[in-house]
Design a protein around this motif. Sequence first.
Motif, PDB file in Angstrom:
ATOM      1  N   ARG A  23       7.958   3.083   3.579  1.00  4.50           N
ATOM      2  CA  ARG A  23       7.207   4.280   3.905  1.00  4.50           C
ATOM      3  C   ARG A  23       6.017   3.961   4.816  1.00  4.50           C
ATOM      4  O   ARG A  23       5.554   4.808   5.590  1.00  4.50           O
ATOM      5  CB  ARG A  23       6.713   4.927   2.609  1.00  4.50           C
ATOM      6  N   LEU A  24       5.523   2.742   4.745  1.00  2.00           N
ATOM      7  CA  LEU A  24       4.374   2.333   5.548  1.00  2.00           C
ATOM      8  C   LEU A  24       4.642   2.451   7.037  1.00  2.00           C
ATOM      9  O   LEU A  24       3.767   2.869   7.797  1.00  2.00           O
ATOM     10  CB  LEU A  24       3.996   0.883   5.199  1.00  2.00           C
TER      11      LEU A  24
ATOM     12  N   HIS B  67       4.920   7.586  -1.230  1.00  2.00           N
ATOM     13  CA  HIS B  67       3.483   7.846  -1.164  1.00  2.00           C
ATOM     14  C   HIS B  67       2.754   6.546  -0.851  1.00  2.00           C
ATOM     15  O   HIS B  67       3.248   5.452  -1.145  1.00  2.00           O
ATOM     16  CB  HIS B  67       2.985   8.433  -2.492  1.00  2.00           C
ATOM     17  N   CYS B  68       1.557   6.686  -0.265  1.00  2.00           N
ATOM     18  CA  CYS B  68       0.733   5.534   0.104  1.00  2.00           C
ATOM     19  C   CYS B  68      -0.677   5.731  -0.447  1.00  2.00           C
ATOM     20  O   CYS B  68      -1.123   6.863  -0.662  1.00  2.00           O
ATOM     21  CB  CYS B  68       0.670   5.367   1.617  1.00  2.00           C
TER      22      CYS B  68
ATOM     23  N   ARG C  76      -4.883   6.432  11.076  1.00  2.00           N
ATOM     24  CA  ARG C  76      -3.434   6.589  11.149  1.00  2.00           C
ATOM     25  C   ARG C  76      -3.033   7.647  12.189  1.00  2.00           C
ATOM     26  O   ARG C  76      -1.856   7.766  12.515  1.00  2.00           O
ATOM     27  CB  ARG C  76      -2.873   6.979   9.776  1.00  2.00           C
TER      28      ARG C  76
ATOM     29  N   GLN D 197       0.809  -1.212   0.000  1.00  2.00           N
ATOM     30  CA  GLN D 197       0.000   0.000   0.000  1.00  2.00           C
ATOM     31  C   GLN D 197       0.845   1.266   0.000  1.00  2.00           C
ATOM     32  O   GLN D 197       0.316   2.370  -0.155  1.00  2.00           O
ATOM     33  CB  GLN D 197      -0.960   0.007   1.202  1.00  2.00           C
ATOM     34  N   CYS D 198       2.150   1.112   0.185  1.00  2.00           N
ATOM     35  CA  CYS D 198       3.050   2.263   0.121  1.00  2.00           C
ATOM     36  C   CYS D 198       4.202   1.966  -0.832  1.00  2.00           C
ATOM     37  O   CYS D 198       4.619   0.813  -0.995  1.00  2.00           O
ATOM     38  CB  CYS D 198       3.616   2.598   1.504  1.00  2.00           C
ATOM     39  N   SER D 199       4.701   3.001  -1.451  1.00  2.00           N
ATOM     40  CA  SER D 199       5.862   2.876  -2.339  1.00  2.00           C
ATOM     41  C   SER D 199       6.880   3.966  -1.981  1.00  2.00           C
ATOM     42  O   SER D 199       6.580   5.163  -2.086  1.00  2.00           O
ATOM     43  CB  SER D 199       5.435   3.027  -3.803  1.00  2.00           C
TER      44      SER D 199
ATOM     45  N   GLN E 134       7.916   6.995   8.646  1.00  2.00           N
ATOM     46  CA  GLN E 134       7.463   8.236   8.027  1.00  2.00           C
ATOM     47  C   GLN E 134       8.618   9.132   7.577  1.00  2.00           C
ATOM     48  O   GLN E 134       8.395  10.130   6.877  1.00  2.00           O
ATOM     49  CB  GLN E 134       6.567   9.016   9.004  1.00  2.00           C
TER      50      GLN E 134
END
Length: 366
Positions: free
Chosen positions: A165-166, A174-175, A272, A159-161, A169
Amino acid sequence: MEATTAAGPAKVVPDRGSALITLTWVLTALASVTVALRISFRAKVKQFGWDDFFMVMSMLCFFGWSVTLTLYAFRGGTRHIWHVALLGAENMAAVQLLNWTSQVFGIMGVAAGKISVSALLLAIIRQTEMRWQRVYIWAIIITLASVIAVSCSILTFAQCSPPRRLWDQRVDGHCIDPFVMSGFGTFTGCAYMLCLCLSVPVFISLGPFSCNASTFNTFADASLAIIPITIFWSLQNKTAERIQLSIVFSLNILTSICSGIKTQYLAELANRDDLTWATFEIFAWVTAELFLMIVCGTIPTLYPLLRGMRSVVSRVSSKWSASWSDGHSKSELRSNDRVVLELVTIGGKGFQRPEVNSSQKTLLMN
């Protein structure tokens, strides 16, 4: 936990770590005992099968889940996220990584448990003429559980690239929208009931039920409790035996209820702002779901053993009582001990009465 400050008295920091660790390891220990009994009994009668293999996988995932959550709690993951942040950026990254990693163990563990129960049912009906049950188990339960488990596990870290990054931070990237993941999690909680509703013509003889959102969570795994009833009531066992077997397999409804309660909290995956605090209920209910999946899926395999032990105790007790009056010999008592050794597990090669044909095979011994 208390945090001392120079400006005033100690401040209490809410931490639910001890509660989570206690719940997790108590249920893990109980589940491991049932699996150990299952494996030892299957090894004794030399009938270790695919259902046992997947149940061991589920238990290993449960251990992975418990270890991960223990590390998570020790690092402060059961506090509010702003309290976790006070422990440093590295600790914050580690906590969030453990949070997401534990979810993969939970997803795979529950899926393996479903496949194990399905494999046991397939072994029971493999020599019968029950066709739709076999097709339903393969097409709906096993296939769906496998696809959803793999897709959820991949999506968790995709879900993040870049994926880092997931949980960190500080990494640029981006997610996807967090609500996509929470929505997919809710869908997986409802998917089993959806397929069950689509199969309503098959279960029409069992009575009507409503296929709406309020029933999705409660009956997520209901098919694993309903299908055995259709199997056992078509066999030539005594009525009492069929009732007992139906009850034993219907214990999976407890897993269904637990899964339904858990589904109500899956929307918190999108929170989050306070992920650590918001996911506590999810962790607690997934722990309970894993426990019930393993225990309820193992009890049917121990049913012949429990039945044999009850028979032995009953016969030995009656012989012991009779020995005071007519002096029965000890050799007669020892001859009854063979009952346990002669028992076979449900779904194994089994014992077949000569007068029963293969399409109506009796699963239990007299």
